[in-house]
Design a protein around this motif. Structure first.
Motif, PDB file in Angstrom:
ATOM      1  N   GLN A  83      -3.130 -18.032  15.254  1.00  0.00           N
ATOM      2  CA  GLN A  83      -4.300 -17.705  14.439  1.00  0.00           C
ATOM      3  C   GLN A  83      -4.320 -16.229  14.067  1.00  0.00           C
ATOM      4  O   GLN A  83      -4.678 -15.859  12.951  1.00  0.00           O
ATOM      5  N   VAL A  84      -3.899 -15.370  14.994  1.00  0.00           N
ATOM      6  CA  VAL A  84      -3.844 -13.928  14.742  1.00  0.00           C
ATOM      7  C   VAL A  84      -2.782 -13.623  13.693  1.00  0.00           C
ATOM      8  O   VAL A  84      -2.991 -12.808  12.792  1.00  0.00           O
ATOM      9  N   ARG A  85      -1.645 -14.321  13.799  1.00  0.00           N
ATOM     10  CA  ARG A  85      -0.578 -14.096  12.806  1.00  0.00           C
ATOM     11  C   ARG A  85      -1.028 -14.522  11.418  1.00  0.00           C
ATOM     12  O   ARG A  85      -0.759 -13.832  10.431  1.00  0.00           O
ATOM     13  N   ARG A  86      -1.719 -15.665  11.328  1.00  0.00           N
ATOM     14  CA  ARG A  86      -2.200 -16.134  10.022  1.00  0.00           C
ATOM     15  C   ARG A  86      -3.218 -15.173   9.422  1.00  0.00           C
ATOM     16  O   ARG A  86      -3.187 -14.886   8.221  1.00  0.00           O
ATOM     17  N   HIS A  87      -4.113 -14.662  10.251  1.00  0.00           N
ATOM     18  CA  HIS A  87      -5.116 -13.704   9.759  1.00  0.00           C
ATOM     19  C   HIS A  87      -4.448 -12.418   9.271  1.00  0.00           C
ATOM     20  O   HIS A  87      -4.850 -11.843   8.249  1.00  0.00           O
ATOM     21  N   CYS A 125       5.359  -4.163   5.912  1.00  0.00           N
ATOM     22  CA  CYS A 125       4.535  -4.904   6.863  1.00  0.00           C
ATOM     23  C   CYS A 125       5.427  -5.580   7.898  1.00  0.00           C
ATOM     24  O   CYS A 125       6.584  -5.925   7.624  1.00  0.00           O
ATOM     25  N   ASN A 126       4.886  -5.747   9.079  1.00  0.00           N
ATOM     26  CA  ASN A 126       5.548  -6.478  10.143  1.00  0.00           C
ATOM     27  C   ASN A 126       5.262  -7.963   9.972  1.00  0.00           C
ATOM     28  O   ASN A 126       4.324  -8.362   9.278  1.00  0.00           O
ATOM     29  N   PRO A 127       6.028  -8.823  10.631  1.00  0.00           N
ATOM     30  CA  PRO A 127       5.751 -10.260  10.536  1.00  0.00           C
ATOM     31  C   PRO A 127       4.496 -10.684  11.296  1.00  0.00           C
ATOM     32  O   PRO A 127       3.983 -11.773  11.078  1.00  0.00           O
ATOM     33  N   CYS A 128       4.016  -9.814  12.178  1.00  0.00           N
ATOM     34  CA  CYS A 128       2.821 -10.108  12.962  1.00  0.00           C
ATOM     35  C   CYS A 128       2.277  -8.783  13.495  1.00  0.00           C
ATOM     36  O   CYS A 128       2.948  -7.751  13.399  1.00  0.00           O
ATOM     37  N   PRO A 129       1.072  -8.756  14.078  1.00  0.00           N
ATOM     38  CA  PRO A 129       0.516  -7.483  14.560  1.00  0.00           C
ATOM     39  C   PRO A 129       1.386  -6.766  15.592  1.00  0.00           C
ATOM     40  O   PRO A 129       1.468  -5.541  15.591  1.00  0.00           O
ATOM     41  N   CYS A 130       2.038  -7.511  16.473  1.00  0.00           N
ATOM     42  CA  CYS A 130       2.874  -6.838  17.486  1.00  0.00           C
ATOM     43  C   CYS A 130       4.231  -6.449  16.933  1.00  0.00           C
ATOM     44  O   CYS A 130       4.931  -5.608  17.517  1.00  0.00           O
ATOM     45  N   GLY A 131       4.652  -7.075  15.832  1.00  0.00           N
ATOM     46  CA  GLY A 131       5.907  -6.708  15.187  1.00  0.00           C
ATOM     47  C   GLY A 131       7.138  -7.348  15.775  1.00  0.00           C
ATOM     48  O   GLY A 131       8.252  -7.004  15.385  1.00  0.00           O
ATOM     49  N   LEU A 152      -2.897  -3.835   7.427  1.00  0.00           N
ATOM     50  CA  LEU A 152      -3.958  -3.196   8.205  1.00  0.00           C
ATOM     51  C   LEU A 152      -4.893  -2.368   7.335  1.00  0.00           C
ATOM     52  O   LEU A 152      -5.924  -1.890   7.821  1.00  0.00           O
ATOM     53  N   PHE A 153      -4.551  -2.172   6.060  1.00  0.00           N
ATOM     54  CA  PHE A 153      -5.474  -1.487   5.154  1.00  0.00           C
ATOM     55  C   PHE A 153      -6.705  -2.372   4.950  1.00  0.00           C
ATOM     56  O   PHE A 153      -6.646  -3.594   5.054  1.00  0.00           O
ATOM     57  N   ARG A 154      -7.835  -1.722   4.665  1.00  0.00           N
ATOM     58  CA  ARG A 154      -9.066  -2.461   4.453  1.00  0.00           C
ATOM     59  C   ARG A 154      -8.919  -3.407   3.262  1.00  0.00           C
ATOM     60  O   ARG A 154      -8.211  -3.107   2.298  1.00  0.00           O
ATOM     61  N   ALA A 155      -9.606  -4.547   3.344  1.00  0.00           N
ATOM     62  CA  ALA A 155      -9.476  -5.571   2.304  1.00  0.00           C
ATOM     63  C   ALA A 155      -9.875  -5.039   0.935  1.00  0.00           C
ATOM     64  O   ALA A 155      -9.232  -5.348  -0.077  1.00  0.00           O
ATOM     65  N   ASP A 156     -10.943  -4.221   0.865  1.00  0.00           N
ATOM     66  CA  ASP A 156     -11.373  -3.711  -0.438  1.00  0.00           C
ATOM     67  C   ASP A 156     -10.358  -2.736  -1.016  1.00  0.00           C
ATOM     68  O   ASP A 156     -10.186  -2.651  -2.232  1.00  0.00           O
ATOM     69  N   VAL A 157      -9.642  -2.016  -0.150  1.00  0.00           N
ATOM     70  CA  VAL A 157      -8.605  -1.092  -0.621  1.00  0.00           C
ATOM     71  C   VAL A 157      -7.424  -1.888  -1.184  1.00  0.00           C
ATOM     72  O   VAL A 157      -6.882  -1.566  -2.254  1.00  0.00           O
ATOM     73  N   ILE A 158      -7.032  -2.934  -0.469  1.00  0.00           N
ATOM     74  CA  ILE A 158      -5.902  -3.755  -0.922  1.00  0.00           C
ATOM     75  C   ILE A 158      -6.204  -4.383  -2.284  1.00  0.00           C
ATOM     76  O   ILE A 158      -5.382  -4.344  -3.206  1.00  0.00           O
ATOM     77  N   GLU A 159      -7.390  -4.945  -2.435  1.00  0.00           N
ATOM     78  CA  GLU A 159      -7.735  -5.594  -3.699  1.00  0.00           C
ATOM     79  C   GLU A 159      -7.875  -4.579  -4.831  1.00  0.00           C
ATOM     80  O   GLU A 159      -7.572  -4.881  -5.988  1.00  0.00           O
ATOM     81  N   ALA A 160      -8.316  -3.361  -4.503  1.00  0.00           N
ATOM     82  CA  ALA A 160      -8.482  -2.339  -5.539  1.00  0.00           C
ATOM     83  C   ALA A 160      -7.149  -1.850  -6.077  1.00  0.00           C
ATOM     84  O   ALA A 160      -7.099  -1.210  -7.133  1.00  0.00           O
ATOM     85  N   LEU A 161      -6.057  -2.144  -5.367  1.00  0.00           N
ATOM     86  CA  LEU A 161      -4.732  -1.718  -5.832  1.00  0.00           C
ATOM     87  C   LEU A 161      -4.222  -2.566  -6.996  1.00  0.00           C
ATOM     88  O   LEU A 161      -3.188  -2.245  -7.581  1.00  0.00           O
ATOM     89  N   ARG A 162      -4.935  -3.634  -7.325  1.00  0.00           N
ATOM     90  CA  ARG A 162      -4.466  -4.489  -8.416  1.00  0.00           C
ATOM     91  C   ARG A 162      -4.284  -3.699  -9.715  1.00  0.00           C
ATOM     92  O   ARG A 162      -3.274  -3.837 -10.417  1.00  0.00           O
ATOM     93  N   GLN A 163      -5.280  -2.880 -10.061  1.00  0.00           N
ATOM     94  CA  GLN A 163      -5.218  -2.172 -11.340  1.00  0.00           C
ATOM     95  C   GLN A 163      -4.044  -1.195 -11.422  1.00  0.00           C
ATOM     96  O   GLN A 163      -3.255  -1.255 -12.376  1.00  0.00           O
ATOM     97  N   PRO A 164      -3.875  -0.268 -10.449  1.00  0.00           N
ATOM     98  CA  PRO A 164      -2.734   0.646 -10.582  1.00  0.00           C
ATOM     99  C   PRO A 164      -1.392  -0.056 -10.506  1.00  0.00           C
ATOM    100  O   PRO A 164      -0.435   0.370 -11.167  1.00  0.00           O
TER     101      PRO A 164
END
Length: 532
Positions: free
Chosen positions: A382-386, A360-366, A321-333
């Protein structure tokens, strides 16, 4: 031409790197005015008026009918902040021969000035003093409430003062006058109860069952390995993550000073706070911004939660659920153990060698379960894949340990004969394993297996040929990347350290592969842990 020049010292922090700044003041005849040069920002340029009024209202003489030039050297380094005020005022007074200059070469001056001549606290005193001490400074003048913080640096004499008049009197070996107390840096007060204090009472003894998951976090703690915990809601992922700091040993003196300096930079170190001796725990909300998590901000660049959790634990719950740019920015640390913030011409680097736990949960509802009879999920496919797509390969490949956590069965919950251990018992094993790593890497710049560069491991602490062949087979089968193979190598050494053997064997490598690939552990691994 009549000329008088004096130099006082201040510091400028570029991220976690400190620069000693010469504040030179030239008082001479010429066109009347005050000029600040040396790539100063607006706050420093405004110091001309703050310092002038502070000097006048302190009963000291401002050089009237003179041209005053103030140079912040090195001149090519961009500088900002109000903490230069005290050094500027002292340099001007020394150039005007109103204070003695004998003590200036070995002194650091830190503090903001009010128009009445009082001192105000500033952020980052501890790293400023640390930097100055490395440059040979042996006495420091700071606002009174920050004496305790500055005194954390060994070998430095600290003077805590309330006003410019007191600083001038001390430099002139005169009686120090009375002055009103310095206002606290914080503008508000903390609530009577803070949620994080509850972590002090948590213990692994409270956790029922979950033997494999507990072993996984023990290995993570021993070697500083990043962990991904997956499983349905309520399975115990947060329960484990919150207890992970309890099995980490106390910080060393060097680690403690380094972490406390980061918290001072971030502006969260209170005047009454001592050195941080226990590993920190931070659990930012999944709505956290990139600046809040990694660092940055307008004006002065500050460290984010990933650096504040240095040498501790950073827990990222509901990671997808973290923003995509935040997740990708974690690569360096995750890869290098540091984070670099670049903004225009300024670049600031902060350490970030914390242990990152993602959940993380296996899906949004958990509620998703692969077994049809136990699956209570009502999410669309489709929601689970996203949801799962947020866990990109480059991020998951930088995680050492993958573990699926399932809810504890009623049998495990009520098993009175189950083996249970306190956090103190597990912490003792973790401490022993870390001591073995410290001895192995005694002449290196890193301390833990997770920090050891892959090429150095291959060259100086290689796996046995038959073990390396097994790792190569996993690579050729597509189950491991080259980066993953390096992380398995590191895990194998950590498990060997926990098992107190001289080098990894087949059992240690097999366990490392299972931890990396998320496979069930053999009972032998858990028996070794219990026997230890």
């Amino acid at each position: 031409r009549l000329m008088s020049v004096a130099t006082a010292y201040a510091t400028w922090l570029q991220g976690a790197m400190g620069h000693l700044i010469e504040v030179q003041a030239d008082v001479s005849s010429g066109v009347v005015g005050t000029t600040v040069v040396g790539r100063a920002d607006v706050a420093i340029n405004e110091a001309r008026e703050r310092c002038r009024m502070a000097i006048v209202n302190s009963g000291l003489a401002w050089p009237g009918s003179k041209r005053i030039t103030i140079l912040l050297s090195p001149a090519d380094l961009a500088k900002r902040g109000t903490h230069f005020d005290l050094a500027i005022a002292v340099a001007v007074l020394a150039a005007h021969e109103k204070v003695k200059s004998e003590r200036l070469p070995q002194s650091l001056f830190v503090g903001e000035l009010t128009l009445t001549g009082g001192l105000r606290c500033v952020h980052g005193v501890l790293p400023m003093v640390l930097s100055a001490a490395r440059h040979g400074i042996r006495q420091v003048f700071v606002p009174e409430p920050q004496v305790r913080e500055a005194a954390l640096v060994p070998g430095v004499v600290v003077f805590g003062l309330r006003s410019l008049a007191q600083v001038a009197a001390l430099l002139n070996d005169e009686e120090v006058p009375e002055a009103p107390p310095v206002a606290d840096l914080s503008s508000g007060s903390l609530l009577s109860w803070r949620g994080q204090t509850r972590l002090d009472e948590l213990d692994l003894l409270d956790v029922d069952g979950m033997a494999e998951a507990k072993y996984a976090v023990e290995v993570a703690a021993a070697g500083g390995h990043h962990v991904m915990l997956t499983g349905p809601k309520g399975a115990g992922k947060t329960t484990l993550a919150e207890r992970l700091p309890s099995i980490l040993p106390d910080l060393t003196a060097e680690e403690s000073l380094e972490l406390t300096a980061i918290h001072s930079l971030a502006g969260v170190l209170g005047p009454a706070d001592d050195l941080i001796v226990r590993p920190p725990f931070f659990a930012p909300h999944h709505d956290a911004s990139k600046v809040g998590l990694l660092g940055g901000g307008s004006g002065r660049v500050r460290p984010g939660d990933v650096s504040r959790a240095h040498n501790g634990v950073l827990f990222l719950d509901e990671f997808p659920l973290f923003r995509a740019d935040v997740i990708e920015a974690l690569r360096q640390p995750l890869e290098s153990g540091e984070v670099t913030i670049t903004r225009g011409e300024e670049s600031a680097t902060f350490p970030a060698r914390g242990l990152v736990v993602m959940a993380c949960n296996p899906c949004p509802c958990g509620n998703f379960h692969p077994h049809p009879r136990r699956n209570a999920c009502d999410c669309l496919e489709q929601v689970r894949r996203h949801y799962r797509a947020k866990l990109t390969g480059p991020i998951t490949d930088r995680v050492d340990i993958n573990r699926e956590v399932q809810p504890v069965s009623p049998h495990e919950r009520h098993d009175r004969f189950a083996s249970r251990e306190t956090s103190a018992v597990v912490r003792a094993r973790v401490s022993d394993a870390r001591l073995r790593q410290l001895e192995r890497y005694a002449d290196r710049s890193w301390r833990l297996n997770s920090q050891a560069p892959g090429p150095v491991l291959q060259r100086e602490w290689p796996l046995a040929a038959e073990l390396q062949q097994k790792v190569d087979d996993e690579i050729y089968a597509g189950r491991l990347t080259r980066r993953g193979a390096t992380r398995v190598h590191r895990l194998a050494w950590t498990i060997a350290d926990l098992d107190q053997v001289d080098e990894p064997g087949f059992t240690q490598l097999d366990t490392a592969l299972r931890l990396r690939l998320g496979l069930p552990l053999l009972d032998a691994s858990l028996r070794r842990r219990a026997a230890g």
